[in-house]
Scaffold this motif. Structure first.
Motif, short mmCIF file in Angstrom:
data_model
loop_
_atom_site.label_atom_id
_atom_site.label_comp_id
_atom_site.label_asym_id
_atom_site.label_seq_id
_atom_site.Cartn_x
_atom_site.Cartn_y
_atom_site.Cartn_z
N ASP A 7 0.69 -1.37 -0.02
CA ASP A 7 0.02 -0.06 0.01
C ASP A 7 0.96 1.19 -0.14
OD1 ASP A 7 1.02 -0.33 2.64
OD2 ASP A 7 -0.84 0.06 3.54
N VAL A 8 2.18 1.29 -0.81
CA VAL A 8 2.82 2.34 -0.89
C VAL A 8 2.35 3.10 -2.34
CG1 VAL A 8 5.08 3.45 -1.19
CG2 VAL A 8 4.62 1.19 0.41
N ASP A 9 2.03 4.49 -2.01
CA ASP A 9 1.76 5.47 -3.25
C ASP A 9 2.76 5.55 -4.14
OD1 ASP A 9 -0.91 5.60 -2.05
OD2 ASP A 9 -0.25 7.47 -1.10
N ASN A 10 2.45 5.39 -5.53
CA ASN A 10 3.65 5.68 -6.60
C ASN A 10 4.69 4.91 -6.26
OD1 ASN A 10 1.86 8.02 -7.49
ND2 ASN A 10 2.99 9.13 -5.98
N PHE A 11 4.56 3.46 -5.98
CA PHE A 11 5.55 2.64 -5.94
C PHE A 11 5.59 1.94 -7.49
CE2 PHE A 11 7.02 -1.88 -5.28
CZ PHE A 11 8.32 -1.45 -4.59
N ASP A 12 7.01 1.82 -7.75
CA ASP A 12 7.22 1.19 -9.25
C ASP A 12 7.84 -0.05 -8.83
OD1 ASP A 12 7.91 0.42 -11.64
OD2 ASP A 12 8.29 2.24 -12.60
N PRO A 13 7.21 -1.19 -9.10
CA PRO A 13 7.92 -2.41 -8.72
C PRO A 13 9.15 -2.72 -9.66
CG PRO A 13 5.91 -2.81 -9.85
CD PRO A 13 5.86 -1.38 -9.54
N TYR A 14 9.34 -2.16 -10.87
CA TYR A 14 10.58 -2.53 -11.57
C TYR A 14 11.57 -1.46 -11.54
CZ TYR A 14 7.09 -5.56 -13.49
OH TYR A 14 6.13 -6.85 -13.80
N ASP A 15 11.64 -0.41 -10.76
CA ASP A 15 12.33 0.82 -10.94
C ASP A 15 12.91 1.03 -9.55
OD1 ASP A 15 13.96 3.02 -11.50
OD2 ASP A 15 12.35 4.46 -11.50
N GLY A 16 14.22 0.61 -9.31
CA GLY A 16 15.03 0.79 -8.03
C GLY A 16 15.94 -0.02 -7.57
N GLY A 17 15.88 -1.11 -6.75
CA GLY A 17 16.83 -1.85 -6.62
C GLY A 17 16.93 -3.12 -7.48
N GLN A 18 17.84 -3.86 -7.36
CA GLN A 18 17.80 -4.99 -8.27
C GLN A 18 18.23 -6.35 -7.57
OE1 GLN A 18 20.49 -3.57 -11.49
NE2 GLN A 18 22.08 -4.60 -10.43
N LEU A 19 17.54 -7.34 -8.13
CA LEU A 19 17.87 -8.70 -7.67
C LEU A 19 19.57 -9.31 -8.08
CD1 LEU A 19 14.64 -10.42 -8.31
CD2 LEU A 19 15.41 -9.85 -6.08
N SER A 20 19.75 -10.05 -7.26
CA SER A 20 21.27 -10.43 -7.53
C SER A 20 21.31 -11.44 -8.81
CB SER A 20 21.94 -11.12 -6.44
OG SER A 20 21.96 -10.21 -5.50
N ASP A 21 22.34 -11.32 -9.58
CA ASP A 21 22.51 -12.50 -10.82
C ASP A 21 22.20 -13.89 -10.26
OD1 ASP A 21 22.75 -10.29 -12.44
OD2 ASP A 21 24.83 -10.90 -12.91
N GLU A 22 21.86 -14.83 -10.82
CA GLU A 22 21.83 -16.45 -10.55
C GLU A 22 22.08 -17.00 -11.93
OE1 GLU A 22 19.31 -18.37 -7.94
OE2 GLU A 22 18.30 -16.34 -7.22
N ASN A 23 22.86 -18.05 -11.57
CA ASN A 23 22.96 -18.92 -12.81
C ASN A 23 23.41 -20.27 -12.42
OD1 ASN A 23 24.90 -20.17 -14.84
ND2 ASN A 23 26.06 -18.65 -15.06
N TYR A 24 22.32 -21.31 -12.89
CA TYR A 24 22.45 -22.61 -12.20
C TYR A 24 21.77 -23.56 -13.09
CZ TYR A 24 18.06 -22.59 -9.73
OH TYR A 24 16.47 -22.73 -9.21
N ALA A 25 22.28 -24.83 -13.37
CA ALA A 25 21.64 -25.88 -14.26
C ALA A 25 21.46 -27.01 -13.45
CB ALA A 25 22.68 -26.14 -15.37
N LEU A 26 20.26 -27.73 -13.55
CA LEU A 26 20.15 -29.06 -12.76
C LEU A 26 20.06 -30.00 -13.86
CD1 LEU A 26 17.39 -27.98 -10.18
CD2 LEU A 26 19.98 -28.49 -9.96
N VAL A 27 20.81 -31.17 -14.27
CA VAL A 27 20.59 -32.10 -14.95
C VAL A 27 20.45 -33.66 -14.27
CG1 VAL A 27 21.48 -33.28 -17.14
CG2 VAL A 27 21.96 -30.75 -16.93
N PHE A 28 19.37 -34.14 -14.50
CA PHE A 28 19.31 -35.47 -13.55
C PHE A 28 18.77 -36.25 -14.81
CE2 PHE A 28 17.47 -33.22 -9.72
CZ PHE A 28 18.74 -32.69 -9.46
N GLY A 29 19.84 -37.28 -15.07
CA GLY A 29 19.16 -38.32 -15.89
C GLY A 29 20.13 -39.58 -16.05
N LYS A 30 20.30 -40.21 -17.44
CA LYS A 30 21.04 -41.49 -17.48
C LYS A 30 22.07 -41.10 -18.30
CE LYS A 30 18.64 -45.01 -18.32
NZ LYS A 30 17.91 -46.06 -18.96
#
Length: 211
Positions: A100-123
């Motif tokens: 309930d914050v007025d004029n809050f832009d969810p996309y403009d401001g801080g940023q989430l940290s980079d992530e980079n991972y893979a999951l490979v489960f097989g034969k």
């Protein structure tokens, strides 16, 4: 545990290419090794999927691994493709807590940290050992998109290579890794970016659901 072919990437778009039948984006994201940056290319055969996203925007991508055949004069080579399953623009970290914050832009401001991972489960399909400290393994994973198998190549170094060399064709394995990229020049003098899943952890298991 279920068989899995899954990539999760979060970073910024540095390049975008869109055509009538094919599109791709290149991300700058954490290389997950000594603060290196990786630049994986994510492709889609749905040309509209990347259209809403611009160079410079930060996004989260979920994808899977596919081997793409490239025909040469005398042989066929296979290249690793990361095919997009879902993409969304990143919201700022506080967006999850604000109601309930007025004029809050969810996309403009801080940023989430980079992530980079893979999951490979097989034969395990095959293992290639060019030298003691490196192994290249190919893993079969049932595709969720058709009745075929995806082939996922994973590079293993040092301790992970030692473990990989103790495995045999047909073994069920679970791999946790990350996407690493590097620039190289091919036999025709063309500069290309090579991308690969690099193993961070590997485990042999008795069975995986999906086979």
């Amino acid at each position: 545990m279920e068989a899995k072919n899954y990539i999760f990437l979060r970073g910024g778009i540095v390049q975008s290419r869109i055509s009538k039948s094919f599109s791709s984006i290149t991300l700058a994201t954490d290389g997950n090794s000594s603060n290196l940056t990786s630049f994986p290319q994510i492709v889609s055969y749905n040309p509209e999927i990347f259209a809403p996203f611009k160079v410079g925007e930060r996004v989260t991508v979920q994808a899977h691994i596919q081997q793409h055949p490239i025909k040469g004069k005398d042989s066929i080579k296979y290249e690793t493709n990361f095919v997009c399953d879902n993409i969304e623009k990143n919201k700022r970290p506080l967006a999850a807590y604000v109601e309930d914050v007025d004029n809050f832009d969810p996309y403009d401001g801080g940023q989430l940290s980079d992530e980079n991972y893979a999951l490979v489960f097989g034969k395990l399909l095959r293992i290639y050992v060019p030298h003691d400290n490196f192994s290249l393994i190919s893993i079969l994973v049932p595709s969720k998109r058709n009745n075929k198998m995806d082939i996922c190549e994973v590079g293993c170094f040092k301790r992970q290579s030692e473990i990989a060399q103790m495995l045999a064709k047909g073994d069920y394995v679970m791999v946790y890794g990350s996407i690493r990229t590097r620039n190289e020049t091919d036999e025709n003098g063309v500069r290309k970016t090579r991308q690969q899943v690099i193993c961070k952890d590997i485990l042999k298991v008795n069975h995986l659901e999906g086979f």
